[in-house]
Design an enzyme around this catalytic site. Structure first.
Site, PDB file in Angstrom:
ATOM      1  N   LYS A 116       0.824  -1.212   0.000  1.00 37.52           N
ATOM      2  CA  LYS A 116       0.000   0.000   0.000  1.00 37.52           C
ATOM      3  C   LYS A 116       0.855   1.259   0.000  1.00 37.52           C
ATOM      4  CE  LYS A 116      -3.836  -2.301   2.338  1.00 37.52           C
ATOM      5  NZ  LYS A 116      -3.218  -3.636   2.393  1.00 37.52           N
ATOM      6  N   GLU A 183      -1.965   6.918   7.992  1.00 38.75           N
ATOM      7  CA  GLU A 183      -2.682   7.831   7.118  1.00 38.75           C
ATOM      8  C   GLU A 183      -3.770   8.518   7.928  1.00 38.75           C
ATOM      9  OE1 GLU A 183      -4.283   5.417   3.992  1.00 38.75           O
ATOM     10  OE2 GLU A 183      -6.034   4.807   5.146  1.00 38.75           O
ATOM     11  N   HIS A 218     -12.773  -2.873  10.320  1.00 37.96           N
ATOM     12  CA  HIS A 218     -12.270  -2.519   8.989  1.00 37.96           C
ATOM     13  C   HIS A 218     -12.427  -3.670   7.998  1.00 37.96           C
ATOM     14  CE1 HIS A 218     -10.648   0.910  11.105  1.00 37.96           C
ATOM     15  NE2 HIS A 218      -9.989   0.108  11.895  1.00 37.96           N
ATOM     16  N   GLU A 258      -9.867   0.773  -4.569  1.00 38.34           N
ATOM     17  CA  GLU A 258     -10.716   1.155  -3.437  1.00 38.34           C
ATOM     18  C   GLU A 258     -10.517   2.624  -3.068  1.00 38.34           C
ATOM     19  OE1 GLU A 258     -10.261  -1.530  -0.181  1.00 38.34           O
ATOM     20  OE2 GLU A 258     -11.132  -3.208  -1.306  1.00 38.34           O
ATOM     21  N   GLU A 270      -6.343   1.982  -1.912  1.00 36.81           N
ATOM     22  CA  GLU A 270      -5.433   0.931  -2.362  1.00 36.81           C
ATOM     23  C   GLU A 270      -5.995   0.271  -3.613  1.00 36.81           C
ATOM     24  OE1 GLU A 270      -5.475  -2.579   0.248  1.00 36.81           O
ATOM     25  OE2 GLU A 270      -7.174  -1.672   1.256  1.00 36.81           O
ATOM     26  N   ASN A 272      -6.384  -3.612  -4.993  1.00 40.31           N
ATOM     27  CA  ASN A 272      -6.265  -5.035  -4.689  1.00 40.31           C
ATOM     28  C   ASN A 272      -6.078  -5.800  -5.991  1.00 40.31           C
ATOM     29  OD1 ASN A 272      -6.563  -5.015  -1.818  1.00 40.31           O
ATOM     30  ND2 ASN A 272      -8.701  -4.475  -2.136  1.00 40.31           N
ATOM     31  N   ARG A 274      -6.301  -8.701  -7.186  1.00 38.11           N
ATOM     32  CA  ARG A 274      -6.880 -10.040  -7.056  1.00 38.11           C
ATOM     33  C   ARG A 274      -8.390  -9.937  -7.191  1.00 38.11           C
ATOM     34  NH1 ARG A 274      -9.225  -9.390  -2.080  1.00 38.11           N
ATOM     35  NH2 ARG A 274      -8.099  -8.102  -0.560  1.00 38.11           N
TER      36      ARG A 274
END
Length: 619
Positions: A116, A183, A218, A258, A270, A272, A274
């Site tokens: 990330k 962050e 989360h 995302e 981020e 992903n 996949r």
């Protein structure tokens, strides 16, 4: 062309990929740990390979053993699923170096986006450094992996170092990489993502949006497509940013970008690299099979220039073996029955009679409803979940139903703080007062061929049940005309071992009853049959800390010893179960009079961990 595919994963996603392979005529290979020797994915595949010599939690992280298994089983391709090694560039390279087809993005794209911190650099975003009070709250986030592991919200500067250490430890255990970063923590935002799919010929599809704002720890709980009530300009910005991220790394295959949406702006989170857990809602809306498309792309086929058009709305709920009212504590045991009625999609890695263990994520199933409108899809999903038979450990089923029917969700006004605001109300017990009676009547028929009628007057039959933490006592008599409850205004219309019909205040309701030992399920209610007279020896001393789940003691508070003074709410020890760390805190201010836990100890649910004797003013 791929003829035999090994899935380097387990559970629900392995079974889901096998289903597509069966439809395409592709043979399948499963890999499994010793704990998964009889798991559904192991039983479903055409061939299965045991991965030896490692703990269950580490098994699916051993890329070297998985590549050897693929070669040994004659597979010519590997699909990583999600989680574990799905975003591991070294594993992707090892698969390719072995001469196998990798059903995923190029290792270079994984490398660029799987971290990330590097992904944020690529998108021109810098992490926080030298945090001050003005920066709070901040989010500690694992650089590798996902699923909420290695994430902590920090609201006080004095908590930062401890939360950084805890996040690093959790990330290292889950992903083999303890790197974390900071962050800004944006409160009141929505989690919105864009599904992408790209081929090797330069075509990149953006397949609409998904909203995944209902989260615990989360980790997503309810997802839907498309994301509701997004302004057209913002939706366009999201698609363009996702396309930019994909083209920046020459992406190939399925992926998700995302964002956190707040104040009308999209904040990149981020990418992903996949397939996502929530991919079925996109499949339902676009009428596609993303796994089949992943395989076609891996075989070198080109996508159509434009994706299909979206139709309707889809909502997915993740059914977990966990207790939301007890800090989302994961649950274990036998899943006696899982059956979801209605025209909905059920993706699961369990069959009736399977055991839910301690080693992996507690996801039982994903239930997906698709309908022409959002309101219809939400209603359809809530009804299917409410009517589902979920017989086994405690689950979040009731929470899901209530969440879907909550006005804030129904009107599309949810954000990532939904459960922070509403969890207490959504987990308030609402037991059916007639469920214990239905359980007792069914039990009376199930245990006796001839009922229990006597010609002479007798004492009433008494049965006791525990439901939602409260004890209920039921009294009834056997008469010439059948069972008669000692309950005002209630009449027995029908009763047998599996079905009871009661009429109360003129309203007739039917109860389906199932029993497994002392566990009784009456419709959506779970009860425990109790002995007629309580056992005093079963009581624990006040201040006893019992293990809320089976797991491993990973840490004990520094300097904690018998005789120490502790304050109410003070963390005393930490349990790890299903890859998540759970804090066990002092229930009262007092003296630690017993400590039965040490790092490395395996404990069962209900095991006595410690005892805190309350100071007099706290008693």
């Amino acid at each position: 062309m791929i003829s035999t595919l090994l899935v380097a994963n387990r559970g629900e996603i392995a079974c889901r990929i096998f289903r597509t392979c069966a439809a395409l005529g592709i043979r399948t290979v499963a890999v499994h740990s010793d704990a998964d020797d009889t798991a559904l994915h192991t039983r479903t595949a055409d061939a299965a390979v045991r991965l030896p010599g490692v703990t269950p939690a580490e098994t699916y992280l051993r890329g070297d053993l998985i590549v050897k298994a693929a070669v040994a089983a004659g597979a010519d391709a590997v699909h990583p699923g999600y989680g574990f090694l799905a975003e591991n560039a070294d594993f992707a390279r090892a698969v390719l170096d072995a001469g196998l087809t990798w059903v995923g993005p190029p290792p270079e794209a994984i490398e660029a986006m799987a971290s990330k911190t590097r992904a944020r650099d690529l998108m021109g975003i810098r992490p926080l450094e030298d945090v001050t009070e003005a920066d709070l709250p901040v989010l500690v986030k694992a650089s590798a992996g996902g699923g909420g592991r290695g994430m902590r919200v920090v609201r006080r500067l004095e908590d930062l170092e401890g939360e950084l250490a805890a996040a690093r430890a959790e990330a290292a255990r889950a992903f083999g990489d303890g790197e974390v970063f900071l962050e800004p923590y944006i409160e009141g935002g929505r989690h919105v993502e864009v599904q992408i799919l790209a081929d090797t010929h330069g075509t990149v599809w953006t397949l609409g949006t998904r909203d995944c704002s209902l989260q615990r720890r989360h980790q997503k709980v309810v997802e839907e497509a498309p994301a509701p009530k997004l302004p057209a300009a913002l939706e366009r910005d999201l698609r363009e940013l996702a396309l930019r991220a994909a083209r920046a790394v020459d992406y190939v295959g399925a992926g998700t970008v995302e964002f956190l949406v707040a104040d009308g702006r999209a904040h990149f989170l981020e990418m992903n690299t996949r397939l996502q857990v929530e991919h079925p809602v996109t499949e339902a809306v676009f009428g596609i099979d993303l796994v089949a498309l992943q395989i076609r792309v891996a075989e070198g086929h080109a996508l159509d220039p434009d994706p299909p058009r979206a139709q309707g709305h889809a909502v997915e709920a993740r059914l977990y073996a966990e207790d939301p009212a007890r800090d989302w504590a994961p649950q274990t045991g036998t899943l006696h029955r899982l059956a979801v009625p209605g025209n909905v999609r059920l993706d699961t890695g369990f069959a009736d009679g399977d055991t839910i263990g301690v080693h992996y994520d507690p996801l039982l199933a994903k239930v997906v409803a698709h309908a022409p409108t959002r309101a219809e899809a939400v209603r359809k999903l809530a009804d299917a979940l409410e009517r589902a038979a979920v017989h086994g450990p405690v689950t979040n089923r009731d929470l899901l139903v209530r969440s879907l029917r909550h006005p804030e969700f129904a009107h599309g006004r949810m954000d990532t703080g939904f459960y922070d605001r509403h969890l207490a109300g959504l987990t308030e017990p609402a037991p059916d007062p007639h469920a214990p009676l239905a359980a007792a009547l069914a039990d009376a028929h199930g245990r006796s061929r001839f009922g229990g009628w006597r010609n002479l007057p007798s004492q009433p039959q008494i049965k006791r049940y525990l439901m939602d933490g409260q004890e209920y006592e039921v009294r009834y008599r056997h008469t010439r005309t059948g069972l008669v409850p000692e309950a005002d205004g209630v009449r027995v219309v029908h009763a047998d071992a599996h079905r009871v019909v009661l009429e109360a205040d003129g309203v007739r309701r039917t109860y389906e009853v199932a029993r497994y030992g002392d566990q009784v399920y009456v419709g959506g209610c779970a009860l425990t049959a109790l002995p007629r007279f309580p056992d005093p020896a079963a009581q624990h001393a006040p201040g006893s800390l019992l293990a809320p789940m089976p797991g491993t003691v990973v840490r004990v508070a520094d300097g904690l010893a018998v005789g120490a003074t502790v304050r109410a709410g003070q963390p005393l020890l930490w349990l790890e179960a299903m890859k998540m760390e759970h804090t066990i805190s002092a229930p009262v201010t007092g003296t630690l009079s017993a400590l039965h836990a040490a790092p490395g100890h395996q404990v069962e649910v209900g095991a006595l961990l410690a005892v805190v004797e309350a100071h007099r003013e706290d008693q």
